[in-house]
Design an enzyme around this catalytic site. Structure first.
Site, mmCIF file in Angstrom:
data_model
loop_
_atom_site.group_PDB
_atom_site.id
_atom_site.type_symbol
_atom_site.label_atom_id
_atom_site.label_comp_id
_atom_site.label_asym_id
_atom_site.label_seq_id
_atom_site.Cartn_x
_atom_site.Cartn_y
_atom_site.Cartn_z
ATOM 1 N N ARG A 49 82.924 68.374 9.846
ATOM 2 C CA ARG A 49 82.116 68.835 10.961
ATOM 3 C C ARG A 49 80.827 68.015 11.009
ATOM 4 O O ARG A 49 80.523 67.272 10.097
ATOM 5 C CB ARG A 49 81.800 70.322 10.847
ATOM 6 N N GLY A 50 80.101 68.149 12.114
ATOM 7 C CA GLY A 50 78.924 67.318 12.350
ATOM 8 C C GLY A 50 79.300 66.192 13.290
ATOM 9 O O GLY A 50 80.228 65.422 13.001
ATOM 10 N N GLN A 197 76.729 77.600 7.995
ATOM 11 C CA GLN A 197 76.569 76.183 7.666
ATOM 12 C C GLN A 197 75.190 75.851 7.106
ATOM 13 O O GLN A 197 75.027 74.896 6.357
ATOM 14 C CB GLN A 197 76.867 75.333 8.903
ATOM 15 N N ASP A 238 74.992 67.987 19.018
ATOM 16 C CA ASP A 238 76.356 67.527 19.227
ATOM 17 C C ASP A 238 76.475 66.720 20.510
ATOM 18 O O ASP A 238 77.379 65.906 20.650
ATOM 19 C CB ASP A 238 77.308 68.726 19.278
#
Length: 345
Positions: A49-50, A197, A238
Site C-alpha cells: 500500500r502507499g 496504518q 494518493d
C-alpha cells in the site's frame, strides 16, 4: 537513501519481494510475488500500500505479466500486455501512481523490435521508475524540510513513509530530512483507518528511526490542535488534482478543517507522479472497503446484526484548506492551478 535500510520492495531472482504490511509491527516479513495475479492480490489485500509504492510494484507486475504472453507475434503480444495493464490499473482506482507507472511501462513496449527484447525493455523501465521514486523522495525531503523549525511537533495521518514508497517516504521524508539537518522534531501520528496504518506502520517506522512519536486516535487531532500541541500538519496523498484538491486516507479532511480553524499550516507531500492534471474533482473514484472493518473488531462483531456500515477508504480535501503541496520539484502554493502546472512541466 532509505529509512535505516528499511526496504519495502526489491526485485530479486526474476520476481518481487515485498514487505507484508498487514503483519507489521509484529513481524517484518517479506512475501514473494512471482505473477501478475499475485501482485494484484497483494495490492488489493493491502500487503502492499502507499501510492508511490503501489506504482513501483504495479510497474514490476506488468513485467511479470510477460509470463502470460503466449504468442511470438509482437503486435498480438502487446495486445495481451494491454489487457494485463488494464487488469493492474483496476486493482486500485483512487491512487494515480498505479496508472501512471503501469502506462509508462506499457508505453515502453512500443520500443521493442521483437518478442525477445520485450522483457529487457520493460524491466529497464520498471527499474527507472524505482530509481526515480527514490530520488523523488529525497527531493521531497530537501524541499520540505525548511518548512519545519527546530522543536516543531508535526501531526501526520495514515502512513506516508518508507513503507508507502521505496525507502524514504513523502510526508515522513520531510520529517526525516529535517532530523538529518539536526532539527529536533516530534511527531503525533493518528491511528488511521483502515487497518490502523498509523499505529502499525507510521509509529513502527518512526520508532525504527528513533524519531520521537506519540500515537492518538483519529478523532483526537482537533483536541491536540486546540491545546497548541501541533505546529504543522503534513500528510501524504494518493492523488493531487491540478486544482489542489488532495485525495488521501479517510480522516484527512476533518484534520484539515481543524487545522484551518486553529491556524495550523496544513501541507500535503507527494511526488509529481501523484499529480493528476486531467481529472475533475467530481470524477475522483473513492474506494469503498469491506464493511467488516467497521462492524467487527478482532474477529468479533461489535455492531448490531441488523445494520450495515459505510466504509470509504479516502476523502478529498479542498484547496482552500491546503497551505502548500511539497513535491520533488518544489513547494506549490495557492493558486495551485498555476503552481502545480509549472512544477509538472
Amino acid at each position: 537513501m532509505t529509512s535505516k535500510n528499511l526496504e519495502p520492495v526489491r526485485w530479486h531472482n526474476d520476481g518481487l519481494e515485498v514487505v507484508d504490511q498487514t503483519v507489521l509491527p509484529a513481524k517484518l516479513t517479506y512475501v514473494q510475488l512471482r505473477s501478475v495475479e499475485q501482485v494484484s492480490a497483494a495490492i488489493k489485500t493491502m500487503k502492499v500500500r502507499g501510492a508511490p509504492l503501489i506504482g513501483v510494484v504495479g510497474a514490476y507486475g506488468l513485467v511479470l505479466s510477460l509470463k502470460k504472453i503466449n504468442t511470438q507475434d509482437l503486435a498480438k503480444a502487446r495486445t495481451q500486455l494491454r489487457k494485463w495493464a488494464d487488469f493492474l490499473i483496476e486493482t486500485r482506482p483512487t491512487g494515480v501512481n498505479l496508472r501512471w507507472a503501469v502506462e509508462r511501462v506499457f508505453n515502453a513496449s512500443a520500443k521493442a523490435k521483437d518478442i525477445s527484447s520485450l522483457k529487457g525493455i520493460l524491466s529497464r523501465e520498471a527499474d527507472a521508475i524505482f530509481d526515480a521514486e527514490l530520488e523523488a523522495a529525497r527531493l521531497i525531503g530537501k524541499h520540505g524540510s525548511p518548512l519545519l523549525e527546530d522543536e516543531d511537533t508535526v501531526l501526520t495521518h495514515c502512513n506516508a513513509g518508507a513503507l508507502a514508497t521505496v525507502g524514504y517516504g513523502t510526508s515522513l521524508a520531510v520529517v526525516r530530512a529535517a532530523v538529518d539537518h539536526g532539527k529536533r522534531i516530534n511527531v503525533i501520528a493518528t491511528e488511521t483507518r483502515p487497518l490502523l496504518q498509523g499505529s502499525r506502520l507510521t509509529a513502527f517506522e518512526l520508532a525504527h528511526d528513533r524519531i520521537p512519536v506519540k500515537l492518538i486516535v483519529d478523532s483526537a487531532a482537533a483536541q491536540m490542535m486546540s491545546r497548541g500541541m501541533v505546529d504543522k500538519v503534513i500528510v501524504g496523498a494518493d492523488r493531487i488534482l491540478k486544482t489542489g484538491h488532495v485525495t488521501n486516507k479517510i480522516g484527512t479532511l476533518p484534520i484539515a478543517l481543524s487545522a484551518k480553524f486553529y491556524g495550523v499550516p496544513f501541507y500535503a507531500a507527494a511526488p509529481v507522479s501523484s499529480v493528476d492534471m486531467v481529472t475533475d474533482p467530481s470524477m475522483v473514484v473513492i474506494e469503498e472497503r469491506n464493511q467488516r472493518e467497521v462492524l467487527y473488531f478482532a474477529g468479533r462483531r461489535v455492531a448490531p446484526r441488523n445494520i450495515e456500515a459505510f466504509n470509504p477508504a479516502f476523502d478529498v480535501t479542498p484547496p482552500e484548506l491546503v497551505t502548500g503541496i511539497v513535491t520533488d520539484r518544489g513547494v506549490a502554493g495557492p493558486p495551485f492551478v498555476d503552481s502545480l502546472r509549472s512544477l509538472s512541466r
